[in-house]
Design a protein around this motif. Sequence first.
Motif, PDB file in Angstrom:
ATOM      1  N   UNK A 222     -39.838 -60.859 -24.060  1.00 30.00           N
ATOM      2  CA  UNK A 222     -38.688 -61.877 -24.014  1.00 30.00           C
ATOM      3  C   UNK A 222     -37.536 -61.234 -23.043  1.00 30.00           C
ATOM      4  N   UNK A 223     -37.923 -60.892 -21.819  1.00 29.92           N
ATOM      5  CA  UNK A 223     -36.836 -60.398 -20.853  1.00 29.92           C
ATOM      6  C   UNK A 223     -35.601 -61.035 -20.951  1.00 29.92           C
ATOM      7  N   UNK A 224     -34.388 -60.352 -20.914  1.00 25.79           N
ATOM      8  CA  UNK A 224     -33.299 -60.929 -20.659  1.00 25.79           C
ATOM      9  C   UNK A 224     -32.696 -60.537 -19.237  1.00 25.79           C
ATOM     10  N   UNK A 225     -32.802 -61.360 -18.397  1.00 23.37           N
ATOM     11  CA  UNK A 225     -32.349 -61.441 -17.116  1.00 23.37           C
ATOM     12  C   UNK A 225     -30.800 -61.595 -16.846  1.00 23.37           C
ATOM     13  N   UNK A 226     -30.098 -60.451 -16.375  1.00 24.05           N
ATOM     14  CA  UNK A 226     -28.627 -60.564 -16.106  1.00 24.05           C
ATOM     15  C   UNK A 226     -28.362 -60.337 -14.722  1.00 24.05           C
TER      16      UNK A 226
ATOM     17  N   UNK B 217     -24.952 -61.581 -24.642  1.00 25.80           N
ATOM     18  CA  UNK B 217     -25.927 -60.975 -24.967  1.00 25.80           C
ATOM     19  C   UNK B 217     -26.002 -61.762 -26.739  1.00 25.80           C
ATOM     20  N   UNK B 218     -25.331 -61.836 -27.567  1.00 20.71           N
ATOM     21  CA  UNK B 218     -25.449 -62.496 -28.684  1.00 20.71           C
ATOM     22  C   UNK B 218     -26.172 -63.784 -28.406  1.00 20.71           C
ATOM     23  N   UNK B 219     -25.595 -64.491 -27.480  1.00 17.41           N
ATOM     24  CA  UNK B 219     -26.129 -66.093 -27.194  1.00 17.41           C
ATOM     25  C   UNK B 219     -27.536 -65.790 -26.825  1.00 17.41           C
TER      26      UNK B 219
ATOM     27  N   UNK C 200     -30.882 -60.757 -11.664  1.00 18.76           N
ATOM     28  CA  UNK C 200     -30.148 -62.116 -11.240  1.00 18.76           C
ATOM     29  C   UNK C 200     -29.075 -61.824 -10.475  1.00 18.76           C
ATOM     30  N   UNK C 201     -28.700 -62.794  -9.544  1.00 19.84           N
ATOM     31  CA  UNK C 201     -27.488 -62.869  -8.872  1.00 19.84           C
ATOM     32  C   UNK C 201     -26.895 -64.039  -8.480  1.00 19.84           C
TER      33      UNK C 201
ATOM     34  N   UNK D  31     -29.926 -64.983 -18.588  1.00 18.87           N
ATOM     35  CA  UNK D  31     -30.856 -65.830 -19.183  1.00 18.87           C
ATOM     36  C   UNK D  31     -32.032 -65.218 -19.979  1.00 18.87           C
ATOM     37  N   UNK D  32     -32.730 -65.852 -20.827  1.00 20.42           N
ATOM     38  CA  UNK D  32     -33.575 -65.127 -21.594  1.00 20.42           C
ATOM     39  C   UNK D  32     -35.019 -66.133 -21.112  1.00 20.42           C
ATOM     40  N   UNK D  33     -35.919 -65.415 -21.088  1.00 24.87           N
ATOM     41  CA  UNK D  33     -37.142 -65.983 -20.575  1.00 24.87           C
ATOM     42  C   UNK D  33     -38.291 -66.226 -21.868  1.00 24.87           C
TER      43      UNK D  33
END
Length: 130
Positions: free
Chosen positions: A57-61, A77-79, A40-41, A47-49
């Motif tokens: 469930x990849x977490x994009x940052x 990340x907890x969120x 992401x940028x 966001x998590x997909x």
Amino acid sequence: MPEPRQSASKTLRQLEAAVKEARAFYGIDPLYDTPVRADLSGGSSTQIRIEPGYFHRPISVDLDYYQRNPHLIREDMAHEVAHLVTDELACMFQRLPPELRDEGEPLAMLLIDALERATVRLERMFTRHA
């Protein structure tokens, strides 16, 4: 004077460690695969997909964002991991007919708001735990 940016590899390790810690706290099933991806940028920091029917469930940052703001890693990340606690409800929402998922529909707004409020409460439980 702005704080110096930390290295991308250090930031990625911190993100992955925070995800691992949150998964353990929430008791997330080991079947869920939650890789952290620096893809992401700009607009959103993270966001998590959630994709119905899959345990991926990849977490994009936005890695640049967390290099500049490492103090937010654990909480953010907890969120995102907390979204996995409400995953079944989110998947049910995604299975509603498209006309009921429209963000202007009262039912959709109610469900989206309820899911996000529950996630924020779970995030706060985690951050108070430490």
